[in-house]
Design an enzyme around this catalytic site. Structure first.
Site, mmCIF file in Angstrom:
data_model
loop_
_atom_site.group_PDB
_atom_site.id
_atom_site.type_symbol
_atom_site.label_atom_id
_atom_site.label_comp_id
_atom_site.label_asym_id
_atom_site.label_seq_id
_atom_site.Cartn_x
_atom_site.Cartn_y
_atom_site.Cartn_z
ATOM 1 N N LYS A 1 46.384 39.952 1.729
ATOM 2 C CA LYS A 1 47.715 39.894 2.334
ATOM 3 C C LYS A 1 47.815 38.774 3.364
ATOM 4 C CE LYS A 1 48.539 44.848 1.808
ATOM 5 N NZ LYS A 1 48.757 46.120 2.524
ATOM 6 N N ALA B 1 46.932 43.782 7.049
ATOM 7 C CA ALA B 1 46.319 45.103 7.187
ATOM 8 C C ALA B 1 46.541 45.922 5.922
ATOM 9 C CB ALA B 1 46.892 45.842 8.393
ATOM 10 N N ASP B 2 45.601 46.825 5.649
ATOM 11 C CA ASP B 2 45.737 47.741 4.523
ATOM 12 C C ASP B 2 45.054 49.046 4.883
ATOM 13 O OD1 ASP B 2 46.674 47.715 1.557
ATOM 14 O OD2 ASP B 2 44.787 48.818 1.583
ATOM 15 N N THR B 3 45.687 50.161 4.496
ATOM 16 C CA THR B 3 45.175 51.489 4.807
ATOM 17 C C THR B 3 45.019 52.294 3.525
ATOM 18 O OG1 THR B 3 46.273 51.462 6.962
ATOM 19 C CG2 THR B 3 45.611 53.614 6.119
#
Length: 191
Positions: free
Chosen positions: A51, A69-71
């Site tokens: 991203k 960010a990635d969750t």
């Protein structure tokens, strides 16, 4: 002056950055996320990189840091992403009820002052335990549409909070951005 670019459309990440006093603009990544790693921490770091790198390549911002960010939510090795619909949300929530799972958020920072970009990735992990949840409560929450845009089909900061027994780790990590760790990383990052 805007020093940061958030490569995410997440309203929760925008809210956390705003609450912390960051001056930032939002340019959501359009990258088609591809899982190329195996372990949860490597997956979120890689997805956050995808991203951040996507936005950096499109804008090539000078003097600004791109934040990607990635969750993900993980239960016994199974990754629970965003549910496709209410039925899948109900399945995920039923799986997690009365149990402990992990929430991983990966963050990537990309910065350049005109030269080669400096890239740093890190992750946080938080254990979350739910109380046992009766079927009526699960159905009501799944029907609310709230779980549909959230990894693991729940938001800890919303109406589902009444089912959270305890957490071990960073609360904001579960919301979607470990803001304190981000701040500490940015203090040592070039600007």
């Amino acid at each position: 002056m805007m020093k940061y670019i958030l490569a995410s459309a997440s309203p929760r990440r925008k809210e956390l950055l705003s609450q912390a006093g960051f001056a930032f603009e939002t340019v959501p990544s359009q990258v088609n996320e591809i899982i190329r790693k195996k372990s949860p921490h490597a997956i979120v770091k890689d997805l956050s990189f995808q991203k951040a790198w996507d936005v950096y390549q499109k804008l090539t911002p000078v003097g600004k840091t791109v934040i990607g960010a990635d969750t993900i939510v993980v239960y016994r090795g199974e990754i629970l992403g965003k549910p496709a619909g209410e039925e899948e949300a109900l399945d995920m929530l039923s799986l997690l009820a009365g149990r402990t799972h992990q929430v991983y958020t990966g963050v990537t920072l990309v910065f350049s002052n005109g030269g080669a970009p400096v890239i740093r990735s890190f992750y946080e992990k938080t254990d979350v335990t739910f109380y046992p949840i009766d079927q009526a409560d699960l159905l009501a929450y799944a029907d609310s549409k709230d779980p549909l845009d959230k990894a693991g089909a729940y938001g800890i900061q919303g109406p589902f909070a009444i089912h959270v027994k305890k957490i071990h780790g960073d609360y904001n990590n579960v919301v979607g951005l470990p803001i304190a760790r981000l701040y500490q990383e940015l203090k040592t990052f070039p600007d």
